[in-house]
Scaffold this motif. Sequence first.
Motif, PDB file in Angstrom:
ATOM      1  N   LEU A  31     -73.228  85.746  63.644  1.00  0.00           N
ATOM      2  CA  LEU A  31     -73.317  86.434  62.359  1.00  0.00           C
ATOM      3  C   LEU A  31     -73.459  85.421  61.236  1.00  0.00           C
ATOM      4  O   LEU A  31     -73.900  85.751  60.144  1.00  0.00           O
ATOM      5  N   ALA A  32     -73.052  84.190  61.512  1.00  0.00           N
ATOM      6  CA  ALA A  32     -73.157  83.100  60.542  1.00  0.00           C
ATOM      7  C   ALA A  32     -73.724  81.874  61.233  1.00  0.00           C
ATOM      8  O   ALA A  32     -73.424  81.614  62.397  1.00  0.00           O
ATOM      9  N   ALA A  33     -74.547  81.129  60.509  1.00  0.00           N
ATOM     10  CA  ALA A  33     -75.086  79.884  61.046  1.00  0.00           C
ATOM     11  C   ALA A  33     -74.076  78.766  60.911  1.00  0.00           C
ATOM     12  O   ALA A  33     -74.078  77.820  61.678  1.00  0.00           O
ATOM     13  N   ARG A  34     -73.198  78.880  59.932  1.00  0.00           N
ATOM     14  CA  ARG A  34     -72.198  77.846  59.667  1.00  0.00           C
ATOM     15  C   ARG A  34     -71.082  78.474  58.845  1.00  0.00           C
ATOM     16  O   ARG A  34     -71.300  79.386  58.072  1.00  0.00           O
ATOM     17  N   ALA A  35     -69.894  77.959  59.022  1.00  0.00           N
ATOM     18  CA  ALA A  35     -68.762  78.364  58.191  1.00  0.00           C
ATOM     19  C   ALA A  35     -68.084  77.100  57.683  1.00  0.00           C
ATOM     20  O   ALA A  35     -68.023  76.101  58.393  1.00  0.00           O
ATOM     21  N   GLN A  36     -67.602  77.142  56.467  1.00  0.00           N
ATOM     22  CA  GLN A  36     -66.872  76.012  55.912  1.00  0.00           C
ATOM     23  C   GLN A  36     -65.528  76.489  55.394  1.00  0.00           C
ATOM     24  O   GLN A  36     -65.433  77.534  54.755  1.00  0.00           O
ATOM     25  N   ILE A  37     -64.514  75.694  55.690  1.00  0.00           N
ATOM     26  CA  ILE A  37     -63.156  75.987  55.247  1.00  0.00           C
ATOM     27  C   ILE A  37     -62.724  74.827  54.368  1.00  0.00           C
ATOM     28  O   ILE A  37     -62.827  73.669  54.766  1.00  0.00           O
ATOM     29  N   ALA A  38     -62.242  75.127  53.177  1.00  0.00           N
ATOM     30  CA  ALA A  38     -61.840  74.078  52.241  1.00  0.00           C
ATOM     31  C   ALA A  38     -60.370  73.749  52.401  1.00  0.00           C
ATOM     32  O   ALA A  38     -59.576  74.579  52.824  1.00  0.00           O
ATOM     33  N   GLY A  39     -60.015  72.521  52.052  1.00  0.00           N
ATOM     34  CA  GLY A  39     -58.635  72.075  51.929  1.00  0.00           C
ATOM     35  C   GLY A  39     -57.973  71.526  53.162  1.00  0.00           C
ATOM     36  O   GLY A  39     -57.005  72.109  53.589  1.00  0.00           O
ATOM     37  N   PRO A  40     -58.343  70.478  53.804  1.00  0.00           N
ATOM     38  CA  PRO A  40     -59.558  69.666  53.646  1.00  0.00           C
ATOM     39  C   PRO A  40     -60.765  70.375  54.240  1.00  0.00           C
ATOM     40  O   PRO A  40     -60.623  71.250  55.097  1.00  0.00           O
ATOM     41  N   LEU A  41     -61.934  69.989  53.785  1.00  0.00           N
ATOM     42  CA  LEU A  41     -63.165  70.644  54.199  1.00  0.00           C
ATOM     43  C   LEU A  41     -63.376  70.526  55.701  1.00  0.00           C
ATOM     44  O   LEU A  41     -63.314  69.447  56.271  1.00  0.00           O
ATOM     45  N   THR A  42     -63.604  71.661  56.336  1.00  0.00           N
ATOM     46  CA  THR A  42     -63.895  71.730  57.768  1.00  0.00           C
ATOM     47  C   THR A  42     -65.151  72.572  57.936  1.00  0.00           C
ATOM     48  O   THR A  42     -65.234  73.663  57.384  1.00  0.00           O
ATOM     49  N   SER A  43     -66.141  72.062  58.649  1.00  0.00           N
ATOM     50  CA  SER A  43     -67.358  72.819  58.925  1.00  0.00           C
ATOM     51  C   SER A  43     -67.325  73.297  60.364  1.00  0.00           C
ATOM     52  O   SER A  43     -66.953  72.557  61.268  1.00  0.00           O
ATOM     53  N   ILE A  44     -67.728  74.527  60.563  1.00  0.00           N
ATOM     54  CA  ILE A  44     -67.818  75.107  61.904  1.00  0.00           C
ATOM     55  C   ILE A  44     -69.285  75.436  62.123  1.00  0.00           C
ATOM     56  O   ILE A  44     -69.871  76.213  61.378  1.00  0.00           O
ATOM     57  N   GLU A  45     -69.862  74.802  63.136  1.00  0.00           N
ATOM     58  CA  GLU A  45     -71.276  74.986  63.436  1.00  0.00           C
ATOM     59  C   GLU A  45     -71.440  75.240  64.926  1.00  0.00           C
ATOM     60  O   GLU A  45     -70.614  74.804  65.725  1.00  0.00           O
ATOM     61  N   PRO A  46     -72.523  75.911  65.302  1.00  0.00           N
ATOM     62  CA  PRO A  46     -72.774  76.082  66.731  1.00  0.00           C
ATOM     63  C   PRO A  46     -73.055  74.724  67.360  1.00  0.00           C
ATOM     64  O   PRO A  46     -73.580  73.826  66.718  1.00  0.00           O
ATOM     65  N   THR A  47     -72.686  74.558  68.605  1.00  0.00           N
ATOM     66  CA  THR A  47     -72.910  73.306  69.317  1.00  0.00           C
ATOM     67  C   THR A  47     -73.643  73.592  70.614  1.00  0.00           C
ATOM     68  O   THR A  47     -73.878  74.753  70.961  1.00  0.00           O
TER      69      THR A  47
END
Length: 61
Positions: A31-47
């Motif tokens: 549903l998403a190509a990428r998600a980012q979570i702040a504090g500290p920044l974390t990116s979630i991407e398909p692998t």
Amino acid sequence: MTTAQTLTVHTTTDSQDKAAAPARGAVQTRLAARAQIAGPLTSIEPTESTELPDPADPAER
């Protein structure tokens, strides 16, 4: 001509851990190509693998 459509969704939670589950779910179900979570920044991407890194696990940040 085809027009690309995009949608940006912003949500808030009171912790990174609470943000990780919906972010991972959106990426895993594509549903998403990428998600980012702040504090500290974390990116979630398909692998290439079937499992995504767990941003709640300090060893994977």
